[in-house]
Design an enzyme around this catalytic site. Structure first.
Site, PDB file in Angstrom:
ATOM      1  N   THR A  74      37.344  55.493 143.754  1.00 36.04           N
ATOM      2  CA  THR A  74      38.188  54.448 144.772  1.00 36.04           C
ATOM      3  C   THR A  74      37.800  53.995 145.690  1.00 36.04           C
ATOM      4  OG1 THR A  74      39.228  56.806 144.405  1.00 36.04           O
ATOM      5  CG2 THR A  74      40.784  55.343 145.900  1.00 36.04           C
TER       6      THR A  74
ATOM      7  N   ALA B  38      33.781  38.688 161.793  1.00 36.18           N
ATOM      8  CA  ALA B  38      32.051  39.380 161.526  1.00 36.18           C
ATOM      9  C   ALA B  38      31.373  38.329 162.420  1.00 36.18           C
ATOM     10  CB  ALA B  38      31.788  39.533 160.171  1.00 36.18           C
TER      11      ALA B  38
ATOM     12  N   VAL C  74      38.293  59.925 158.980  1.00 37.10           N
ATOM     13  CA  VAL C  74      39.706  60.351 159.282  1.00 37.10           C
ATOM     14  C   VAL C  74      40.189  59.611 158.597  1.00 37.10           C
ATOM     15  CG1 VAL C  74      40.466  61.616 161.380  1.00 37.10           C
ATOM     16  CG2 VAL C  74      37.945  61.886 160.511  1.00 37.10           C
TER      17      VAL C  74
ATOM     18  N   LYS D 131      38.101  67.029 158.844  1.00 37.27           N
ATOM     19  CA  LYS D 131      38.761  66.150 159.880  1.00 37.27           C
ATOM     20  C   LYS D 131      39.461  66.060 160.787  1.00 37.27           C
ATOM     21  CE  LYS D 131      40.911  63.634 155.729  1.00 37.27           C
ATOM     22  NZ  LYS D 131      41.974  63.132 154.746  1.00 37.27           N
TER      23      LYS D 131
ATOM     24  N   ILE E   4      44.239  54.822 159.568  1.00 38.76           N
ATOM     25  CA  ILE E   4      44.057  54.482 160.835  1.00 38.76           C
ATOM     26  C   ILE E   4      42.707  54.743 161.287  1.00 38.76           C
ATOM     27  CG2 ILE E   4      45.402  55.656 162.549  1.00 38.76           C
ATOM     28  CD1 ILE E   4      47.050  57.420 160.021  1.00 38.76           C
TER      29      ILE E   4
ATOM     30  N   ASP F 261      40.088  70.287 153.361  1.00 37.60           N
ATOM     31  CA  ASP F 261      39.854  68.925 153.598  1.00 37.60           C
ATOM     32  C   ASP F 261      40.457  68.218 155.311  1.00 37.60           C
ATOM     33  OD1 ASP F 261      39.958  65.826 152.954  1.00 37.60           O
ATOM     34  OD2 ASP F 261      41.512  65.765 153.600  1.00 37.60           O
TER      35      ASP F 261
ATOM     36  N   GLY G 148      43.358  56.599 149.904  1.00 35.21           N
ATOM     37  CA  GLY G 148      43.605  55.345 148.879  1.00 35.21           C
ATOM     38  C   GLY G 148      43.017  54.654 148.797  1.00 35.21           C
TER      39      GLY G 148
ATOM     40  N   GLU H  53      44.553  66.686 143.027  1.00 36.62           N
ATOM     41  CA  GLU H  53      43.333  66.321 142.581  1.00 36.62           C
ATOM     42  C   GLU H  53      43.343  67.152 141.160  1.00 36.62           C
ATOM     43  OE1 GLU H  53      40.156  65.001 142.511  1.00 36.62           O
ATOM     44  OE2 GLU H  53      40.969  63.962 144.962  1.00 36.62           O
TER      45      GLU H  53
ATOM     46  N   LYS I 102      33.889  62.809 154.831  1.00 32.74           N
ATOM     47  CA  LYS I 102      33.917  63.836 156.518  1.00 32.74           C
ATOM     48  C   LYS I 102      33.988  64.777 155.670  1.00 32.74           C
ATOM     49  CE  LYS I 102      37.752  63.358 152.564  1.00 32.74           C
ATOM     50  NZ  LYS I 102      38.966  62.541 152.340  1.00 32.74           N
TER      51      LYS I 102
HETATM   52  N1  LIG Z   1      39.841  58.164 147.473  1.00 29.35           N
HETATM   53  C1  LIG Z   1      40.357  58.360 149.121  1.00 29.35           C
HETATM   54  O1  LIG Z   1      41.419  58.212 148.835  1.00 29.35           O
HETATM   55  C2  LIG Z   1      39.647  58.596 150.558  1.00 29.35           C
HETATM   56  C3  LIG Z   1      39.845  58.575 151.849  1.00 29.35           C
HETATM   57  C4  LIG Z   1      39.260  58.545 152.876  1.00 29.35           C
HETATM   58  C5  LIG Z   1      37.621  59.532 152.407  1.00 29.35           C
HETATM   59  N2  LIG Z   1      37.306  59.475 150.780  1.00 29.35           N
HETATM   60  C6  LIG Z   1      36.017  60.150 151.055  1.00 29.35           C
HETATM   61  O2  LIG Z   1      35.560  58.406 150.390  1.00 29.35           O
HETATM   62  C7  LIG Z   1      34.097  58.746 149.242  1.00 29.35           C
HETATM   63  C8  LIG Z   1      34.663  58.440 148.175  1.00 29.35           C
HETATM   64  O3  LIG Z   1      35.416  58.791 147.281  1.00 29.35           O
HETATM   65  P1  LIG Z   1      36.250  58.454 146.159  1.00 29.35           P
HETATM   66  O4  LIG Z   1      37.567  58.785 146.681  1.00 29.35           O
HETATM   67  O5  LIG Z   1      36.509  56.948 146.083  1.00 29.35           O
HETATM   68  O6  LIG Z   1      35.551  59.508 145.168  1.00 29.35           O
HETATM   69  P2  LIG Z   1      35.396  58.827 143.776  1.00 29.35           P
HETATM   70  O7  LIG Z   1      36.118  58.013 142.854  1.00 29.35           O
HETATM   71  O8  LIG Z   1      35.211  59.961 143.258  1.00 29.35           O
HETATM   72  O9  LIG Z   1      34.134  58.016 143.543  1.00 29.35           O
HETATM   73  C9  LIG Z   1      32.444  58.516 143.935  1.00 29.35           C
HETATM   74  C10 LIG Z   1      31.977  57.714 143.110  1.00 29.35           C
HETATM   75  O10 LIG Z   1      30.324  58.423 143.189  1.00 29.35           O
HETATM   76  C11 LIG Z   1      29.715  58.295 142.089  1.00 29.35           C
HETATM   77  N3  LIG Z   1      28.892  58.807 142.207  1.00 29.35           N
HETATM   78  C12 LIG Z   1      28.611  60.075 141.816  1.00 29.35           C
HETATM   79  N4  LIG Z   1      27.616  61.114 141.911  1.00 29.35           N
HETATM   80  C13 LIG Z   1      26.728  59.930 142.618  1.00 29.35           C
HETATM   81  C14 LIG Z   1      24.622  59.476 142.306  1.00 29.35           C
HETATM   82  N5  LIG Z   1      24.505  60.794 142.512  1.00 29.35           N
HETATM   83  N6  LIG Z   1      24.838  58.519 142.433  1.00 29.35           N
HETATM   84  C15 LIG Z   1      25.284  57.512 142.324  1.00 29.35           C
HETATM   85  N7  LIG Z   1      26.679  57.477 142.380  1.00 29.35           N
HETATM   86  C16 LIG Z   1      28.049  58.604 142.486  1.00 29.35           C
HETATM   87  C17 LIG Z   1      30.911  58.140 141.041  1.00 29.35           C
HETATM   88  O11 LIG Z   1      29.455  57.384 140.115  1.00 29.35           O
HETATM   89  P3  LIG Z   1      30.965  56.798 138.747  1.00 29.35           P
HETATM   90  O12 LIG Z   1      31.813  56.024 139.316  1.00 29.35           O
HETATM   91  O13 LIG Z   1      29.915  55.816 137.604  1.00 29.35           O
HETATM   92  O14 LIG Z   1      31.165  58.248 138.291  1.00 29.35           O
HETATM   93  C18 LIG Z   1      31.731  57.462 141.921  1.00 29.35           C
HETATM   94  O15 LIG Z   1      31.665  56.109 141.612  1.00 29.35           O
HETATM   95  C19 LIG Z   1      34.125  60.875 149.571  1.00 29.35           C
HETATM   96  O16 LIG Z   1      33.343  61.136 150.774  1.00 29.35           O
HETATM   97  C20 LIG Z   1      36.012  61.312 150.323  1.00 29.35           C
HETATM   98  O17 LIG Z   1      35.865  62.265 150.786  1.00 29.35           O
HETATM   99  C21 LIG Z   1      38.100  59.052 150.309  1.00 29.35           C
END
Ligand SMILES: NC(=O)c1ccc[n+]([C@@H]2O[C@H](COP(=O)([O-])OP(=O)(O)OC[C@H]3O[C@@H](n4cnc5c(N)ncnc54)[C@H](OP(=O)(O)O)[C@@H]3O)[C@@H](O)[C@H]2O)c1
Length: 429
Positions: free
Chosen positions: A13, A33, A133, A206, A137, A202, A303, A191, A106
């Site tokens: 995402t 930048a 976090v 934060k 925002i 979570d 998101g 989830e 986080k």
């Molecule tokens: N989603 C949100 O809205 C949001 C908001 C704030 C912060 N975050 C933080 O942002 C981070 C990512 O979140 P996300 O929602 O984008 O997660 P996600 O959709 O589950 O994406 C995780 C990504 O990591 C890749 N991955 C997993 N294991 C890996 C490995 N061993 N080597 C290389 N790549 C690997 C996955 O690959 P594949 O796609 O190939 O499986 C996927 O592309 C997390 O720390 C989360 O807490 C997310």
């Protein structure tokens, strides 16, 4: 340097969102930048997956750790996640290799933030985590930079959009937690394994980060008191409404006479309070500074778009050469005193009992509360069906939590009390 060359690990995402934002707004980002920001290398698990964005011209690394060693990569962006594992290893390795890191992780910052900041300081590189976090925002910048001249006394926030969405729908539709959670999962707002969100973990990650920034302390996730929203039911939401409150999952970090309190739990907030009107998936943070007064920030906490917006802000800072200590002050200057345990929290409480409506029950309950020095501000009782369970709601004046805990332990043992009492803390704002 003619461009900032970045390597992104994780194309889910957030990762795909960052690629899209850097492509769509490339020109204005280059302007701000002072140079173009170019994705030169990427890593994820499944190379064949369509990410919905163009990855043309980006080098693929099957092993994410290789991004740290890639001489073409100036900055590593870690968007895999998790306090341990590949995400953590990549951040450590990149810092050791002298490369600035930007992350949205986080869990990693909350659990290992002190160690990572020391490493970044020693290597002389930046570690950006605006996206960790409240998503879009800019609360990290607000606390660390915009409010840097203030003594902050309290930070309170709605830090988990999933919980806020569930509580909002429960209130609007009068449904119970399990039903709304199932709907939220079907809609993609929760989830498949909702534990991190609904059990408050979570939000606690934060909050630990916000508390460290607000109070100049070492980040200390283990010291955060954490409760989730599973025990909140439609009945309590409707009583809250009747009493003039909304129930929100809040993260609160507060300087009290006894020390710093850090807690995440469902709270009753007066309807007129700013945080009470933050509904659905929105996040918000309310900070109190000695010179600035109250600052209220609201926006989307998750998101692809909002989170990418925060990641890119950190990248622009790095391109500009902005240097700010990870936690707002040098690591050695950060405080590390213990946090105040929840048993010493002072506040008002909402207490709901399910009782058999028989003479003397209320007198027994109020006598126990009096024994423990807990005084009542108000009481509500509906429906009088002899020999059936009826709810009694009691709102206390300010008291210490240890006192109300002891009183509840005794009240729960009364024969006429049919279920474990429900207790919800009341917050002034
Ligand atoms: N989603 C949100 O809205 C949001 C908001 C704030 C912060 N975050 C933080 O942002 C981070 C990512 O979140 P996300 O929602 O984008 O997660 P996600 O959709 O589950 O994406 C995780 C990504 O990591 C890749 N991955 C997993 N294991 C890996 C490995 N061993 N080597 C290389 N790549 C690997 C996955 O690959 P594949 O796609 O190939 O499986 C996927 O592309 C997390 O720390 C989360 O807490 C997310």
């Amino acid at each position: 340097m003619t461009s900032l060359r970045i390597g992104i690990a994780g194309l889910g995402t957030v990762g795909a969102g960052v690629v899209r934002l850097l492509q769509d707004n490339a020109e204005l980002i280059a302007l701000r930048a002072g140079m173009p920001i170019q994705v030169v290398a990427i890593s994820a698990r499944d190379r064949g997956l369509d990410r919905g964005v163009s990855l043309a011209g980006m080098r693929w690394h099957a092993d994410a750790l290789a991004l740290a060693d890639d001489p073409q990569v100036d900055v590593v962006v870690e968007l895999i996640g998790g306090a341990e594992g590949v995400g953590r290893a990549l951040v450590e390795r990149s810092i050791a290799a002298g490369k600035p890191v930007v992350t949205a992780n986080k869990a990693l910052l909350a659990v290992h933030g002190t160690m990572l900041a020391q490493a970044a300081e020693a290597s002389g590189v930046g570690l950006g985590f605006e996206a960790a976090v409240a998503g879009g925002i800019p609360v990290i910048k607000a606390l660390r930079e915009g409010l840097a001249g203030n003594r902050i006394s309290r930070v309170a926030g709605i830090l988990n959009g999933t919980c806020n969405y569930i509580l909002t729908v429960m209130r609007d539709e009068g449904k119970d937690f399990a039903e709304v959670l199932a709907d939220a999962q079907a809609l993609g707002y929760a989830e498949a394994d909702p534990t991190f969100d609904v059990d408050g973990i979570d939000a606690a990650h934060k909050l630990a980060i916000l508390a460290a920034l607000a109070f100049g302390r070492r980040v200390d996730f283990a010291a955060v008191h954490v409760e989730g929203i599973r025990r909140i039911n439609a009945l309590d939401i409707s009583f809250a409404d009747e009493l003039g409150y909304r129930i929100k999952l809040l993260g609160i970090a507060e300087e009290t006479p006894a020390g710093v309190e850090m807690r995440v739990h469902p709270a009753m907030v007066p309807k007129a309070a700013l945080l009470a009107s933050v509904d659905g998936v929105f996040n918000a943070v309310l900070a109190q500074g000695d010179f600035v007064g109250q600052v209220f920030l609201q926006g989307r906490g998750a998101g692809a778009g909002p989170t990418a917006s925060a990641v890119v802000a950190d990248l622009i800072d790095i391109a500009r050469g902005t240097k700010i200590p990870v936690w707002g002050a040098a690591g050695a200057q950060l405080g590390s005193g213990p946090a105040v345990p929840i048993s010493r929290h002072h506040g008002a409480y909402f207490l709901r009992l399910m009782v058999v409506d028989q003479p003397g029950v209320l007198a027994d309950v109020t006598a126990i509360l009096r024994d423990h020095g807990v005084s009542l501000a108000s009481m509500l009782q509906h429906g009088r069906k002899p020999s059936e369970a009826v709810p009694i709601v009691l709102v206390t004046h300010e008291t210490e939590e240890a006192a109300i805990d002891k009183a509840i332990a005794r009240i729960a043992k009364l024969e006429a009390v049919l279920e474990p009492p429900a207790l919800i803390r009341i917050e002034p704002s």
